[in-house]
Design an enzyme around this catalytic site. Structure first.
Site, short mmCIF file in Angstrom:
data_model
loop_
_atom_site.label_atom_id
_atom_site.label_comp_id
_atom_site.label_asym_id
_atom_site.label_seq_id
_atom_site.Cartn_x
_atom_site.Cartn_y
_atom_site.Cartn_z
N TYR A 64 45.03 34.74 34.76
CA TYR A 64 44.61 34.49 36.25
C TYR A 64 45.20 33.20 36.69
O TYR A 64 44.79 32.26 35.95
CB TYR A 64 43.16 34.38 36.33
N PRO A 234 34.44 44.65 43.90
CA PRO A 234 33.24 45.46 44.17
C PRO A 234 33.28 45.44 45.90
O PRO A 234 32.69 46.34 46.31
CB PRO A 234 32.36 44.57 43.76
N ALA A 236 36.07 45.32 47.67
CA ALA A 236 37.56 45.68 47.96
C ALA A 236 38.30 44.80 49.00
O ALA A 236 38.69 44.86 50.17
CB ALA A 236 37.45 46.97 48.53
N GLY A 237 38.13 43.27 48.69
CA GLY A 237 38.62 42.24 49.29
C GLY A 237 37.96 42.14 50.78
O GLY A 237 38.63 41.49 51.65
N GLY A 238 36.80 42.53 51.05
CA GLY A 238 36.02 42.35 52.39
C GLY A 238 36.47 43.47 53.38
O GLY A 238 36.38 43.25 54.55
N PHE A 240 35.07 46.08 54.37
CA PHE A 240 34.25 46.46 55.16
C PHE A 240 33.73 45.69 56.33
O PHE A 240 33.04 46.14 57.26
CB PHE A 240 32.88 47.04 54.39
N1 LIG Z 1 39.98 44.00 34.90
C1 LIG Z 1 40.78 43.88 36.01
O1 LIG Z 1 41.96 44.88 35.78
C2 LIG Z 1 40.52 43.13 37.25
C3 LIG Z 1 41.53 43.35 38.11
C4 LIG Z 1 41.14 42.47 39.40
C5 LIG Z 1 39.93 41.76 39.45
N2 LIG Z 1 39.41 41.70 38.27
C6 LIG Z 1 38.14 40.52 38.20
O2 LIG Z 1 37.13 40.92 39.29
C7 LIG Z 1 36.97 39.61 40.11
C8 LIG Z 1 36.79 40.20 41.46
O3 LIG Z 1 37.89 40.83 42.16
P1 LIG Z 1 38.24 40.74 43.56
O4 LIG Z 1 38.50 39.18 44.09
O5 LIG Z 1 39.09 41.48 43.76
O6 LIG Z 1 36.92 41.27 44.18
P2 LIG Z 1 36.24 41.25 45.71
O7 LIG Z 1 35.05 40.41 45.60
O8 LIG Z 1 36.20 42.76 46.02
O9 LIG Z 1 37.20 40.49 46.57
C9 LIG Z 1 37.34 39.02 46.82
C10 LIG Z 1 38.34 38.83 47.63
O10 LIG Z 1 37.83 39.19 49.13
C11 LIG Z 1 37.91 38.33 49.94
N3 LIG Z 1 36.66 38.72 50.76
C12 LIG Z 1 35.55 39.33 50.37
N4 LIG Z 1 34.58 39.40 51.34
C13 LIG Z 1 35.23 38.99 52.54
C14 LIG Z 1 35.00 38.78 54.08
N5 LIG Z 1 33.98 39.27 54.38
N6 LIG Z 1 35.80 38.71 54.68
C15 LIG Z 1 37.18 38.13 54.30
N7 LIG Z 1 37.66 38.14 53.02
C16 LIG Z 1 36.61 38.46 52.03
C17 LIG Z 1 37.69 36.92 49.04
O11 LIG Z 1 38.11 36.05 50.08
P3 LIG Z 1 37.22 34.26 50.01
O12 LIG Z 1 37.81 33.85 48.66
O13 LIG Z 1 37.99 33.97 51.19
O14 LIG Z 1 35.97 34.67 50.06
C18 LIG Z 1 38.22 37.24 47.88
O15 LIG Z 1 39.87 37.09 48.13
C19 LIG Z 1 38.17 38.78 39.83
O16 LIG Z 1 37.95 37.53 40.22
C20 LIG Z 1 38.43 39.10 38.23
O17 LIG Z 1 37.67 38.47 37.62
C21 LIG Z 1 39.50 42.29 37.21
#
Ligand SMILES: NC(=O)c1ccc[n+]([C@@H]2O[C@H](COP(=O)([O-])OP(=O)(O)OC[C@H]3O[C@@H](n4cnc5c(N)ncnc54)[C@H](OP(=O)(O)O)[C@@H]3O)[C@@H](O)[C@H]2O)c1
Length: 324
Positions: A64, A234, A236-238, A240
């Protein structure tokens, strides 16, 4: 008030909060820009917000932000050494980017003894800790060797460097195979599952139809064997929470259903997406990844929402189209 309950995870004595925090984007960038004191301050604010909300689980990976997310996380130990015992600190190894270590090396997965041992040593150094609570193997390595995998797990456990192990992005049979190879308990499977990327949950509806992919056994296997399912991405990057005109046309009606339910319940669409995951009987633990303290606080509201069966199926039907 802490809304999060803790999830008992078989074979462990760790406290897993119902929602975990993913540290993938905790540092400054996916390049070699050095960390500044502002980066440390920003990370500390994010981590403190998560802690205040009752989150105990912090998810890392060696890759990361090229190790910088682990490095910037270690700033929280300053003047708070007792904090370490209260956290579940997990990291991952097994993905290698291209050019690592030699120019021209391809991107690949690597569960060799040497790579696992080196990766863990480096993670411990960056995180400034003497052990990981959990080490996850990031993506299945098709060339994994039984003896090397077993030896690495065994040595890391006996040396006190890793307490528990887990896998990520694995099917039921991949999990079963690696569990057979090691004496250590594999206690977690971290997979991509969300209301947007819902196939691990919804595939089972189509078992006698041509859309069936056969991947739904992953959750059943974990549930049966007491393995904690962690959901990455969880919300999907916001997606919804986006205005409908920014959503691809074929998904607009689906997102609209989620947004209307959110509006009726007075919460954000992200919260509905998280509540959908929490309603599943496999006790899925969302690993949220927002770096925005307000969004982290908002996410926790999902633990206070119990979707009815009917509400859950309204969302699920919107996600898959029609149920058969
Ligand atoms: N095992 C694997 O292969 C794997 C792969 C990927 C990730 N992961 C783990 O899973 C964790 C979470 O993954 P993720 O970051 O993809 O999860 P996520 O919680 O679905 O998405 C977070 C991202 O979405 C943005 N976001 C969320 N709500 C939003 C909204 N209402 N409006 C605008 N932007 C919004 C956030 O931006 P802001 O920061 O600006 O809020 C951030 O960039 C990672 O940190 C990592 O630890 C594991």
């Amino acid at each position: 008030m802490n809304l999060l309950k803790s999830l008992p995870v078989k074979h462990t004595d760790l406290i897993f909060s119902q929602i975990g925090y993913g540290c993938m984007n905790l540092a400054n960038s996916w390049d070699s820009t050095p960390l500044s004191s502002d980066d440390y301050k920003k990370a500390a604010t994010i981590i403190d917000t998560a802690l205040e909300q009752g989150i105990t689980v912090f998810d890392h990976a060696d890759i990361y932000m090229h190790g910088k997310s682990e490095e910037v996380f270690s700033g929280i130990w300053e003047n708070r050494s007792s904090l370490r015992q209260q956290l579940v600190l997990q990291s991952k190894c097994g993905i290698r980017f291209d050019n690592d270590p030699h120019p021209g090396d391809p991107k690949r997965y690597d569960f060799s003894y040497l790579h696992i041992m080196q990766s863990v040593e480096r993670s411990l150094k960056r995180l400034k800790t003497d052990h990981l609570d959990v080490l996850l193997f990031h993506r299945p390595d098709a060339l994994v060797e039984k003896e090397e995998f077993a030896r690495a797990c065994n040595e890391l456990f006996l040396d006190g460097k890793v307490r528990y192990f887990g896998l990520s992005n694995c099917s039921a049979s991949q999990f079963e195979l690696l569990q057979d190879w090691t004496d250590e308990h594999l206690v977690i499977n971290q997979v991509q599952v969300s209301l947007w990327h819902h196939h691990l949950i919804t595939d089972g509806f189509f078992v006698d139809l041509k859309e069936y992919t056969g991947i739904n056994d992953t959750l059943n296997y974990c549930q049966k064997n007491g393995i904690l399912v962690q959901a990455w991405a969880p919300v999907a990057g916001g997606i919804f929470s986006k205005p409908l005109d920014q959503i691809e046309e074929s998904k607009r009606a689906f997102v609209d259903v989620v947004q209307k339910m959110a509006w009726n319940k007075g919460v954000s669409a992200d919260v509905i997406a998280l509540a959908w995951l929490l309603r599943h009987p496999a006790e899925i633990q969302p690993i949220i990844g927002s770096t925005n303290p307000d969004r982290i606080r908002d996410s926790i509201k999902a633990a206070d929402i119990q979707l009815t069966r009917e509400e859950w199926y309204v969302l699920t039907t919107a996600a898959v189209g029609n149920l058969p």
